[in-house]
Each structure stands twice: as structure tokens, then as C-alpha cells.
Design a protein around this motif. Structure first.
Motif, PDB file in Angstrom:
ATOM      1  N   SER A  89      64.667   0.714 105.172  1.00  0.00           N
ATOM      2  CA  SER A  89      63.867   1.095 104.008  1.00  0.00           C
ATOM      3  C   SER A  89      62.519   1.587 104.502  1.00  0.00           C
ATOM      4  CB  SER A  89      63.678  -0.095 103.065  1.00  0.00           C
ATOM      5  OG  SER A  89      64.937  -0.542 102.598  1.00  0.00           O
ATOM      6  N   LEU A  90      62.135   2.760 104.030  1.00  0.00           N
ATOM      7  CA  LEU A  90      60.876   3.364 104.441  1.00  0.00           C
ATOM      8  C   LEU A  90      60.050   3.685 103.209  1.00  0.00           C
ATOM      9  CD1 LEU A  90      63.330   4.703 106.390  1.00  0.00           C
ATOM     10  CD2 LEU A  90      61.278   5.411 107.591  1.00  0.00           C
ATOM     11  N   SER A  91      58.760   3.381 103.287  1.00  0.00           N
ATOM     12  CA  SER A  91      57.815   3.699 102.215  1.00  0.00           C
ATOM     13  C   SER A  91      56.648   4.445 102.824  1.00  0.00           C
ATOM     14  CB  SER A  91      57.308   2.422 101.542  1.00  0.00           C
ATOM     15  OG  SER A  91      58.367   1.718 100.955  1.00  0.00           O
ATOM     16  N   ARG A  92      56.259   5.532 102.176  1.00  0.00           N
ATOM     17  CA  ARG A  92      55.178   6.364 102.684  1.00  0.00           C
ATOM     18  C   ARG A  92      53.898   6.048 101.935  1.00  0.00           C
ATOM     19  NH1 ARG A  92      53.787  11.506 100.682  1.00  0.00           N
ATOM     20  NH2 ARG A  92      55.730  11.417  99.522  1.00  0.00           N
ATOM     21  N   GLY A  93      52.892   5.658 102.687  1.00  0.00           N
ATOM     22  CA  GLY A  93      51.558   5.475 102.123  1.00  0.00           C
ATOM     23  C   GLY A  93      50.696   6.653 102.514  1.00  0.00           C
ATOM     24  N   THR A  94      49.403   6.557 102.249  1.00  0.00           N
ATOM     25  CA  THR A  94      48.521   7.672 102.584  1.00  0.00           C
ATOM     26  C   THR A  94      48.319   7.803 104.090  1.00  0.00           C
ATOM     27  OG1 THR A  94      46.615   6.234 102.245  1.00  0.00           O
ATOM     28  CG2 THR A  94      47.281   7.645 100.401  1.00  0.00           C
ATOM     29  N   GLU A  95      48.292   6.701 104.801  1.00  0.00           N
ATOM     30  CA  GLU A  95      48.035   6.732 106.238  1.00  0.00           C
ATOM     31  C   GLU A  95      49.224   6.300 107.087  1.00  0.00           C
ATOM     32  OE1 GLU A  95      45.158   7.790 107.709  1.00  0.00           O
ATOM     33  OE2 GLU A  95      44.535   8.368 105.697  1.00  0.00           O
ATOM     34  N   ALA A  96      50.170   5.575 106.501  1.00  0.00           N
ATOM     35  CA  ALA A  96      51.239   4.994 107.322  1.00  0.00           C
ATOM     36  C   ALA A  96      52.567   4.989 106.575  1.00  0.00           C
ATOM     37  CB  ALA A  96      50.871   3.565 107.723  1.00  0.00           C
ATOM     38  N   VAL A  97      53.624   4.826 107.353  1.00  0.00           N
ATOM     39  CA  VAL A  97      54.970   4.643 106.824  1.00  0.00           C
ATOM     40  C   VAL A  97      55.362   3.205 107.142  1.00  0.00           C
ATOM     41  CG1 VAL A  97      57.380   5.340 107.014  1.00  0.00           C
ATOM     42  CG2 VAL A  97      55.570   7.068 107.169  1.00  0.00           C
ATOM     43  N   THR A  98      55.826   2.487 106.137  1.00  0.00           N
ATOM     44  CA  THR A  98      56.281   1.110 106.318  1.00  0.00           C
ATOM     45  C   THR A  98      57.795   1.128 106.483  1.00  0.00           C
ATOM     46  OG1 THR A  98      54.461   0.289 104.969  1.00  0.00           O
ATOM     47  CG2 THR A  98      56.326  -1.192 105.305  1.00  0.00           C
ATOM     48  N   LEU A  99      58.278   0.399 107.490  1.00  0.00           N
ATOM     49  CA  LEU A  99      59.700   0.353 107.804  1.00  0.00           C
ATOM     50  C   LEU A  99      60.171  -1.093 107.793  1.00  0.00           C
ATOM     51  CD1 LEU A  99      62.384   1.512 108.912  1.00  0.00           C
ATOM     52  CD2 LEU A  99      61.328   1.503 111.185  1.00  0.00           C
ATOM     53  N   THR A 100      61.207  -1.355 107.009  1.00  0.00           N
ATOM     54  CA  THR A 100      61.853  -2.667 106.993  1.00  0.00           C
ATOM     55  C   THR A 100      63.358  -2.440 107.113  1.00  0.00           C
ATOM     56  OG1 THR A 100      62.009  -2.696 104.576  1.00  0.00           O
ATOM     57  CG2 THR A 100      60.077  -3.757 105.554  1.00  0.00           C
ATOM     58  N   THR A 101      64.070  -3.519 107.430  1.00  0.00           N
ATOM     59  CA  THR A 101      65.524  -3.429 107.540  1.00  0.00           C
ATOM     60  C   THR A 101      66.154  -4.613 106.822  1.00  0.00           C
ATOM     61  OG1 THR A 101      65.769  -4.777 109.526  1.00  0.00           O
ATOM     62  CG2 THR A 101      65.246  -2.441 109.854  1.00  0.00           C
ATOM     63  N   ASN A 102      67.475  -4.541 106.632  1.00  0.00           N
ATOM     64  CA  ASN A 102      68.178  -5.663 106.020  1.00  0.00           C
ATOM     65  C   ASN A 102      68.691  -6.650 107.060  1.00  0.00           C
ATOM     66  OD1 ASN A 102      70.301  -4.130 107.077  1.00  0.00           O
ATOM     67  ND2 ASN A 102      71.621  -4.430 105.295  1.00  0.00           N
ATOM     68  N   TYR A 103      68.361  -6.462 108.322  1.00  0.00           N
ATOM     69  CA  TYR A 103      68.860  -7.356 109.374  1.00  0.00           C
ATOM     70  C   TYR A 103      67.750  -8.006 110.195  1.00  0.00           C
ATOM     71  CZ  TYR A 103      67.934  -3.330 112.309  1.00  0.00           C
ATOM     72  OH  TYR A 103      67.313  -2.283 112.938  1.00  0.00           O
ATOM     73  N   ALA A 104      66.523  -7.553 110.060  1.00  0.00           N
ATOM     74  CA  ALA A 104      65.401  -8.138 110.803  1.00  0.00           C
ATOM     75  C   ALA A 104      64.284  -8.471 109.816  1.00  0.00           C
ATOM     76  CB  ALA A 104      64.900  -7.168 111.866  1.00  0.00           C
ATOM     77  N   PRO A 105      63.615  -9.602 110.000  1.00  0.00           N
ATOM     78  CA  PRO A 105      62.601 -10.016 109.032  1.00  0.00           C
ATOM     79  C   PRO A 105      61.270  -9.275 109.136  1.00  0.00           C
ATOM     80  CG  PRO A 105      62.735 -11.615 110.798  1.00  0.00           C
ATOM     81  CD  PRO A 105      63.829 -10.603 111.048  1.00  0.00           C
ATOM     82  N   GLY A 106      61.050  -8.552 110.216  1.00  0.00           N
ATOM     83  CA  GLY A 106      59.749  -7.935 110.426  1.00  0.00           C
ATOM     84  C   GLY A 106      59.497  -6.720 109.551  1.00  0.00           C
ATOM     85  N   VAL A 107      58.204  -6.444 109.356  1.00  0.00           N
ATOM     86  CA  VAL A 107      57.750  -5.245 108.650  1.00  0.00           C
ATOM     87  C   VAL A 107      56.927  -4.445 109.646  1.00  0.00           C
ATOM     88  CG1 VAL A 107      56.342  -4.365 106.757  1.00  0.00           C
ATOM     89  CG2 VAL A 107      57.707  -6.445 106.428  1.00  0.00           C
ATOM     90  N   ALA A 108      57.329  -3.208 109.868  1.00  0.00           N
ATOM     91  CA  ALA A 108      56.637  -2.362 110.842  1.00  0.00           C
ATOM     92  C   ALA A 108      55.918  -1.236 110.126  1.00  0.00           C
ATOM     93  CB  ALA A 108      57.646  -1.791 111.831  1.00  0.00           C
TER      94      ALA A 108
END
Length: 160
Positions: free
Chosen positions: A96-115
Motif C-alpha cells: 500500500s502506497l500513499s503519496r504526500g506532498t514530500e514523501a510516499v508512505t509504503l506499508t505491506t500486509n506481511y511486515a509491521p513497519g511503515v516506510a
């Protein structure tokens, strides 16, 4: 920093230069097709660490082309949308990717981290995944450099 690599699965015999990637069930067209590359051939684990967040994926069922094209699709969709969830074709792992003004947030359904990564970093990661998929496949099987589908999807240079 983003660390990325495909680690070919030892049990996937197609990584061996001695095993020709062809589909004997299609004698009229034995050459690999887009479906073969995306759904069946050249499986690997994915090593992905985005600014310290480990989103690596270990599964025997993930073709490198599938992962590279999934990333490219997500990046393209993010150009016109604020968020997207994409899924690997074979293993159904979701990014799952979300685009903000400065960054893209990346999460997955298999790892708990948010990048978080920048837009240029996402472009670079996508280009790198495609180039690495092409490089690994054509190193194992140099004859596949001439495969029009493979060259046109993951083998095209980023500037093309």
C-alpha cells in the motif's frame, strides 16, 4: 538509504543456464510469454529495506518480473491518485502506497513497519527492480535478451 535486491530461489531450476525456459505444453510457441515471466518463471526472494524499515519478502512463489511490474504500476497510479494498494499476482502480498506532498508512505500486509521514501526514491526503486529483473534473467539466459516482451517491459532503459 534504500537497500534492494532479488535473491533467486535455489529450487527454481530456471535460474540454471542449463535449463532452457520454454513451455513444452505450447509446442507451437515454446518461447516464454509475458504470463510465463509474470506468473511462473524466475522466482526470488525480495530484500527491501527502506530507511531502516525492513520490508523484505521471502516466498518461493514470487517471480521477479511480477514484483518489478507491480512496483511500476503502483508508481504510475500514484501520479494521479493519492493512494493505491497493489498485490503480487502469485503470492497476493499487498503493498500500500500513499503519496504526500514530500514523501510516499509504503506499508505491506506481511511486515509491521511503515516506510517513507521520496518520490524520486520510488522512481529509482522501480527502475532498479526492472533493471535487476532483466539483468538476472538475461545473465542466466543470455538468449532472452532478444525476447521482445521481456525487453519491452523490464528491459527498456529508464530514459526510453
Amino acid at each position: 538509504m534504500i537497500a534492494f535486491a532479488f535473491e533467486p530461489r535455489a529450487e527454481d531450476v530456471l535460474w540454471s543456464p542449463d535449463r532452457r525456459p520454454e513451455n513444452l505444453d505450447r509446442p507451437e510457441h515454446p518461447e516464454p510469454t509475458g504470463a510465463d515471466f509474470s506468473l511462473s518463471y524466475f522466482r526470488a526472494d525480495v530484500r527491501l529495506v527502506v530507511h531502516g524499515v525492513d520490508l523484505s519478502l521471502c516466498t518461493p512463489g514470487l517471480p521477479v518480473v511480477d514484483f518489478a511490474l507491480m512496483l511500476e504500476y503502483a508508481r504510475r497510479e500514484l501520479e494521479t491518485r493519492s493512494d493505491i494498494a497493489v498485490e503480487t499476482s502469485v503470492t497476493q502480498h499487498v503493498f500500500s502506497l500513499s503519496r504526500g506532498t514530500e514523501a510516499v508512505t509504503l506499508t505491506t500486509n506481511y511486515a509491521p513497519g511503515v516506510a517513507e521514501l521520496t518520490w524520486p526514491e520510488l522512481w529509482q526503486l522501480t527502475d532498479r527492480a526492472k533493471a535487476e529483473a532483466f539483468r538476472l534473467i538475461t545473465t542466466a539466459h543470455p538468449e532472452l535478451r532478444d525476447n521482445a516482451w521481456l525487453r519491452g517491459t523490464v528491459g527498456a532503459s529508464p530514459a526510453a
